[in-house]
Design an enzyme around this catalytic site. Sequence first.
Site: not given
Ligand code: BMP
Length: 276
Positions: A39, A94, A96, A241
Amino acid sequence: ASILKQTYSQRAANHTNPAAKALLETIARKRSNLCVSVDVTKKADFLRIIDVVGPYICLVKTHVDVIEDFDYSLVEQLQELSVKHDFQIFEDRKFADIGNTVALQYSSGVYKIAQWSHITNAHPVPGPSIITGLSSVGLPLGRGLLLLAEMSTKGSLAVGSYTEEAVRMARANRDFVIGFIAQRRMDGIGLRDGESSAGEDFLVLTPGVGLDVKGDGMGQQYRTPREVVLESGCDVIIVGRGIYGKDNGANPDAVRAQAERYRAEGWKAYQERIGS
Ligand code: BMP
């Protein structure tokens, strides 16, 4: 044997959807159930991170609409990397909306997601017609769809009967719906009297995975690969991240080290689960 105890290769052999089969085969071949979520907003950062983590992952998850300098050459470069490093592609769109609109959003516009993304996802909120719309585009191309049955965020509304209905929608569309974005296995959820889940094998891909922090101050909640894969029976860990850090993956050695670390943790949890 219960799906929980089957190997990824055994499960690949029983799948007919090409995207599900390819993902399971990639996981088995590379011994990695790690999906990296990239991201970042610049093409150069995006491609550099993917080239570094490529050897350690089964799947790249994109949010292609956050890239500021997007042009279609980015898609071609992503496809080249997917061949070079042997990973699948998942645009986390996503969807919707109503069937007609999602079919247009999936096939057309700037991104033409169906042309290059093996897997995409949708919120079940509009009901089964969202699957009809997306499958009219994706099924002929051999694509697969994940339904968001649960979310990782604090206060998520995707719980209880909403989650159950999501699983029922998937069950009724097993040619195109290959699994869920969820926090646990969905086997047996939403079954009505007399129904059985025999022969079903939905993939569970799980975001909200991190080893060093518990949240991000904006509602995200993190669990460890062990909690997700071993205790909750999920199939793929999605890490963003935790891998590319706070500086958009500026230090490739640090990014590589985190990818290796999450790959190892995810695989160890899987081996423990299947008892090997
Ligand atoms: P991170 O590990 O940096 O928090 O990113 C998580 C990723 O997963 C993001 O791209 C977010 O849009 C996606 N995501 C999430 O975090 N929780 C959900 O329930 C569904 C997701 O798609």
